[in-house]
Design a protein around this motif. Structure first.
Motif: not given
Length: 935
Positions: A588-593
Motif C-alpha cells: 500500500r505504497n503512496q507510489g508504485l505498487n
C-alpha cells in the motif's frame, strides 16, 4: 534401565584451555570464542542483521529498533533496551566475505563514562557443520571502571555465543553433574591449591563449584546443572587454583557424555591433564523435560482424589488424569528415545557425507523443532499447574450467583493500544465454568490421535527433504487426513477462489459497487474481455481488502502483508460460473505498487503472492472471526445471561439460551493461559503479527462491531450477498446452509417466544428480559455494542435470541471445524511466512518458497497439531441439544424435523459434489454444529 559402573575410570583427551585465559591481543580488552554447531553461512545469515532481527536468537533485549532512516547498512544506529538500560550502537563494518562485523558504542544511560568501545565479531568455519565465533572488544574508559566493563562484556559475549549455539542446537534435556572430589598431585615447592572446578558444555556459560582452600584432596559434593542440546556430546572440565591475581589452571579434561545415561546417577573417575595432573570424581545423570509434566500430573491427581468426594467432576477428572499418567509412562520411553536418537541421527550426518546448505538448514531446524516440542510440553505443564491452582481457588469460592466483569490489561509490547476495550471477560474461573471431564477427555483423545500419527514425522520430513520432495505432505499421516482438492490443487486459481467462499473463512469477500473502491494500480485490469467497470455493472466483480493489517508492524523474523485482491465471477461454457482471480496487490505504497496476475507475473512470484493473501486471511480468520467474535465476544453474553437468570432457572428464555452458554468461559480461560497469554503465548512465535498485535487486530475490528449490523443476514447483505442469491455466486455454501440454519432457529425461537408471550406488551412487561437487555448493553457491564437496551416486542426478542444462538453455534462451527481440512497442509494457508517478496522481476524458485519463505518445522508442527485439536468433534450438537423439549414438546419436535431435513439436503448435495471429485461443505450440517463454543 542400563546403568554404568558406579566406579568407572576413563582416560580422556586433554581439553583445550578456555578462551577467557588466552592472552588478549594488543588493543583488545576482551576476547571470547566459542563453537556453534551449524554451517558458517547459516550462522552468519542469522547473526548478520543489525536491527530487531537480533531478538530472534538473543533473548536479552526488551526491544531493538534501527534509527531513521532505518536501513540496515554500514552507518546504521540501533537503539535498544536490555536489563532496564538503553543503549545506542553504530555499525561501522560488515564484510560478508570474511564473516566479520564491527560496531561501536554511541551512548547509554549506564552511569559509566565510556569514551570509546569497538566490538568485533568474526567467524570462521571449523568444518562443514561447525563454526567458530570470536567476539572481541577494545574499550577506552577510566581505568577504575575497566574491570567492571570487561567483566560485563565477557559475560555478554559468552551469552551471545551460547544463544547462537542454542538456536541451532536447542536444549532437550537437563544434565546434572555432581562434582564429588579430586586427588591432585602436589607440585614441588608450591603451597596446596585453593581448588575449584569449572565445567561447560559446548558454548554455554560455565558453572563452577565453591573454592576448597589449601587442599590437594578437595571434596565438593556440589551439583551443577546444564541444558543439554540434541548435539551436545562432551563436558569440558577444568580445575583451578584461586588467587588474588590471576587464577592458575591445574588440569583439564573432556568427558564424553555416556549415550546410555539415564535418570539414575552414574559415577565416573576422570583423569586430569595439566600441571597438577590427578583424578576427579564426578557423577552424572539426565533428566528429560517430561519430568515437569509428570510432576504436574501428580499434583492434578492429588487435587482430584482429595477434592473429588466434594466435587464429583474433579473426582472423575482425577481418575482420567491417572489413566493419562499410566499411558504417558508407557509413551515416555518411546518419546525420549525418539527425541534423543532419531533427532540426533537427523542432526549428525555421517563422516564424509557432504551436507548441502539446504539440508543443513532444515535438518538443524528439526532439532529446533524437537526442542520446541519439549518447551511446549513444559509450557503446557506450567499452564496445567496454573489451571489446577485456579481450580482450587474456584472450589474455595464455590458457585457464584453473580460473575464479575474484568477487562484485559494493556501489554508492554503495545502500551498505547487500549486492550481494556476488548470484550469483557469473567474474573477468575467460576466453578460452574470448569470444562467437563467428557470435554477434556475428547480433547485428550484428539491430541493423542495427532501424537500417534506423528511418531515417525521427523523421518518422513527428513526423507522428503533429502529427496527434494514437498516436505509438508509429511504431516498428512494417520488421523491427519489428506484433502486431495487442497493438496493437489492449492496452486490453482480456481481452488484459491473456491476457498474464499467454501473454506474456513468465507467472511471477507464482498461485491464491488463502484470503481472508487479499487486501488489505482488495479484499475487497468480486466477479465473475460470485460473491463472492471463492465464487471461491476454486471455484478461480477468482488474484492477482499485486509486493510487492518496495514496498522501493524512486522514482528520478529515473520512477514505479512495487507493485500487487496480482485476476484470475478467467471462464466463457464456449461452455463455455470465460478470465482476466479483478477489480480493481487500486496503493498500500500503512496507510489508504485506491484500488481500480480496470472498473465503478467512470473508463475512462482504469482504463487507466492497468493500465499501471502492466504497468510493475511489466516490472521483475519484466527484473530478477528474465530478467537475474537466466536470466542471472546461470546463471553460477556454468557456473563450477562448468568447474572440475570442464575437466580431464575425456570425462566424459559434463560433455559432456551442455556445450552449455548456452556463451557465457553472454560475454554476461553485456557486460551488466555496458553494461546494469548501475556508471556510465553504459543501464538507469539507462530502467527505472523505475534500475540500482542493479534489482539490489536481484533480490537480494531471490535471497535467497528455492532450486534445487529453484524448478524448473519446483515453481514451478508452489507457484503452484497442475499438469501435469494441475486449476486449470482454459485457454491457459496456458508451463505446457503447458513440461511437454512438461521431460518430454522428463527422459526423455533419464534414459536417459543409466541408461546411464552401473548403479545408485545407482555415482552415489554417482563422485568427479567429488560434486566437482561440492560445487563448485556450497559457500558459498565457486558457492554455489547449495538445490543438493545430494552426489548419491547416479540419480533425484536426473536431476532436478538436468534442472533446470539447462531453466533454461539453455527457461526463458530463454520470458522472452527474446517481448520483441519485447510490448515493441515501448510503451503495452502500458513500461519506466518519468513520472507518478503524478493525485489526485481525475475521469477523465484519453489526452493525459495518451500525452504526459505514458508514456516519452519516447529511452526508447521504447531499449526497442524493446533488445527487437529481445535477440530475435536462436538459432543453436544444442535441436533441432540435437548433445548426446551420438556416445556414445548411439539415445538421441539418440529424443530428437530426441520434440522433433519436440512441435514439430509446438505448430505445429498455433498455426496453429489464428491461424486464429481469436488470438495464437500459439511460444516453447517446440524448433526455436526456444536451447540456452544466449547473448543
Amino acid at each position: 534401565m542400563l546403568k554404568m559402573s558406579t566406579s568407572s575410570q576413563i582416560e580422556v583427551a586433554e581439553a583445550p584451555v578456555y578462551d577467557t585465559v588466552q592472552p588478549e591481543p594488543a588493543g583488545a580488552d576482551v576476547i571470547v570464542a566459542g563453537s556453534v554447531r551449524a554451517p558458517i553461512n547459516l550462522v552468519w545469515q542469522l547473526f548478520r542483521p543489525f536491527g530487531p532481527e537480533i531478538m530472534r536468537w538473543w533473548p536479552i533485549y526488551d526491544w531493538v529498533k534501527l534509527e531513521p532512516p532505518g536501513h540496515d547498512v554500514v552507518g546504521a544506529v540501533r537503539h535498544f533496551k536490555s536489563n532496564g538500560r538503553t543503549y545506542r550502537e553504530r555499525l561501522i563494518l560488515r564484510d560478508d566475505s570474511t564473516y566479520t562485523e564491527q560496531y561501536e558504542f554511541v551512548d547509554s544511560d549506564v552511569p559509566i563514562p565510556i569514551e570509546r568501545a569497538i566490538t568485533t565479531v568474526q567467524m570462521h568455519a571449523v568444518s562443514d557443520l561447525e563454526t567458530e565465533v570470536r567476539w572481541s572488544s577494545e574499550t577506552k574508559v577510566n581505568p577504575l571502571f575497566l574491570p567492571v566493563v570487561k567483566f560485563t562484556q565477557r559475560q555478554a559475549y559468552y551469552g551471545a555465543i551460547e544463544s547462537l549455539a542454542r538456536y541451532f542446537n536447542p536444549a532437550v534435556e537437563i544434565l546434572d553433574v555432581r562434582v564429588v572430589g579430586a586427588t591432585l598431585h602436589p607440585i614441588w615447592g608450591v603451597v596446596p591449591p585453593n581448588a575449584y572446578v569449572e565445567a561447560r558444555i559446548g558454548s554455554s556459560q560455565s558453572h563452577r563449584t565453591r573454592v576448597r582452600p589449601l587442599n590437594t584432596r578437595p571434596r565438593w559434593n556440589e551439583n551443577l546443572q546444564f541444558n543439554l542440546g540434541a548435539m551436545d556430546r562432551n563436558i569440558d572440565i577444568s580445575i583451578w587454583s584461586a588467587s588474588l591475581g590471576r587464577d592458575t589452571l591445574l588440569g583439564t579434561a573432556k568427558v564424553e557424555i555416556p549415550s546410555a545415561l539415564g535418570t539414575d546417577w552414574s559415577q565416573l573417575t576422570v583423569i586430569l591433564h595439566g600441571a597438577a595432573a590427578g583424578e576427579l570424581v564426578i557423577a552424572v545423570r539426565r533428566r528429560p523435560e517430561f519430568q515437569v509434566l509428570r510432576e504436574t500430573m501428580s499434583l492434578a491427581k492429588t487435587l482430584g482424589s482429595r477434592l473429588g468426594k466434594f466435587v464429583p467432576p474433579l473426582g472423575q477428572l482425577g481418575f482420567e488424569i491417572s489413566m493419562l499418567d499410566m499411558a504417558f509412562a508407557n509413551i515416555e520411553s518411546v518419546a525420549q528415545r525418539y527425541l534423543s536418537q532419531t533427532v540426533g541421527t537427523a542432526l549428525h550426518l555421517g563422516n564424509g557425507q557432504s551436507a548441502t546448505d539446504l539440508a543443513g538448514t532444515l535438518l538443524l531446524d528439526i532439532g529446533r523443532a524437537a526442542a520446541g516440542v519439549q518447551n511446549t510440553i513444559e509450557g503446557l505443564a506450567g499452564q496445567a499447574l496454573a489451571l489446577a491452582q485456579q481450580v482450587i481457588e474456584s472450589i474455595k469460592q464455590g458457585d457464584q450467583a453473580v460473575y464479575s466483569y474484568e477487562r484485559y490489561k494493556r501489554l508492554a509490547q503495545i502500551p498505547d493500544v487500549p486492550l481494556e476495550n476488548l470484550p469483557r471477560m469473567v474474573k477468575g474461573l467460576p466453578l460452574q465454568e470448569l470444562l467437563t471431564p467428557p470435554q477434556l477427555g475428547a480433547m485428550l483423545q484428539r491430541g493423542l490421535e495427532y501424537a500417534y500419527s506423528q511418531f515417525n514425522l521427523v523421518e518422513r520430513f527428513k526423507t522428503a527433504l533429502l529427496q527434494r520432495k514437498d516436505p509438508y505432505e509429511s504431516f498428512l499421516h494417520g488421523w491427519v487426513k489428506k484433502q486431495p482438492a487442497v493438496v493437489d490443487h492449492w496452486k490453482d486459481d480456481a481452488e484459491f477462489c473456491r476457498q474464499l467462499i467454501q473454506g474456513l473463512h468465507p467472511l471477507v469477500i464482498r461485491t464491488v459497487r463502484s470503481l472508487a473502491e479499487i486501488p489505482p494500480a488495479l484499475l487497468s485490469l480486466s477479465a473475460q474481455g470485460k473491463s472492471l467497470e463492465e464487471l461491476i455493472r454486471d455484478r461480477r466483480l468482488f474484492i477482499l481488502d485486509y486493510a487492518l493489517l496495514a496498522e501493524l508492524k512486522l514482528y520478529r523474523n515473520m512477514v505479512f502483508y495487507a493485500p487487496i485482491v480482485l476476484v470475478y465471477r467467471e462464466l463457464l461454457d456449461d452455463g455455470t460460473s465460478r470465482l476466479n482471480l483478477v489480480g493481487i496487490q500486496l503493498t500500500r505504497n503512496q507510489g508504485l505498487n506491484v500488481v500480480y496476475t496470472a498473465a503478467s507475473s512470473p508463475p512462482n512470484r504469482y504463487l507466492y503472492a497468493k500465499i501471502q493473501v492466504a497468510c493475511a486471511d489466516n490472521q483475519y480468520h484466527q484473530f478477528i472471526s474465530h478467537l475474537g467474535i466466536a470466542h471472546l465476544a461470546m463471553e460477556p453474553f454468557i456473563i450477562a445471561h448468568h447474572n440475570i437468570f442464575y437466580a431464575h432457572p425456570e425462566h424459559p428464555i434463560g433455559r432456551l439460551l442455556d445450552p449455548h452458554m456452556r463451557q465457553t468461559i472454560g475454554i476461553n480461560y485456557m486460551a488466555r493461559q496458553t494461546l494469548v497469554a501475556p508471556k510465553g503465548a504459543f501464538t507469539d512465535t507462530t502467527f505472523a503479527p505475534g500475540t500482542a498485535q493479534a489482539l490489536q487486530l481484533f480490537l480494531s475490528a471490535w471497535e467497528m462491531y455492532d450486534f445487529t449490523a453484524n448478524s448473519f443476514p446483515e453481514d451478508l447483505a452489507a457484503r452484497g450477498f442475499d438469501e435469494a442469491g441475486t449476486d449470482g455466486v454459485q457454491g457459496y455454501y456458508y451463505r446457503d446452509d447458513g440461511f437454512k440454519i438461521w431460518r430454522a432457529l428463527e422459526t423455533y425461537i419464534g414459536e417459543v417466544v409466541n408461546a411464552v408471550y401473548a403479545n408485545d406488551n407482555a415482552v415489554a412487561a417482563d422485568a427479567l428480559i429488560q434486566q437482561w437487555a440492560l445487563e448485556t448493553s450497559a457500558p459498565d457491564r457486558a457492554d455489547i455494542p449495538g445490543f438493545p437496551r430494552a426489548i419491547t416486542s416479540r419480533t425484536q426478542l426473536v431476532r436478538t435470541l436468534t442472533n446470539i444462538v447462531f453466533q454461539a453455534s453455527a457461526f463458530h462451527s463454520a470458522v472452527n471445524f474446517p481448520q483441519i481440512d485447510y490448515l493441515s497442509y501448510i503451503p495452502n494457508r500458513p500461519d506466518s511466512t519468513l520472507k518478503k517478496m524478493p525485489e526485481g522481476e525475475d521469477d523465484i524458485t519453489m526452493d525459495f518458497i518451500y525452504f526459505q519463505a514458508l514456516p519452519n518445522f516447529f511452526v508447521s508442527n504447531f499449526q497442524v497439531s493446533f488445527a487437529m485439536l481445535l477440530t475435536t468433534p462436538a459432543i453436544d450438537t444442535l441436533w441432540n441439544s435437548p433445548g426446551l423439549a420438556k416445556e414445548f414438546p411439539e415445538i421441539h419436535r418440529r424443530f428437530k424435523e426441520n434440522l433433519q431435513k436440512i441435514s439430509s439436503d446438505i448430505n445429498e448435495r455433498n455426496l453429489a459434489l464428491e461424486a464429481l471429485g469436488k470438495q464437500p461443505y459439511p460444516y453447517l450440517d446440524p448433526l455436526r454444529i456444536a451447540t456452544s463454543v466449547a473448543i
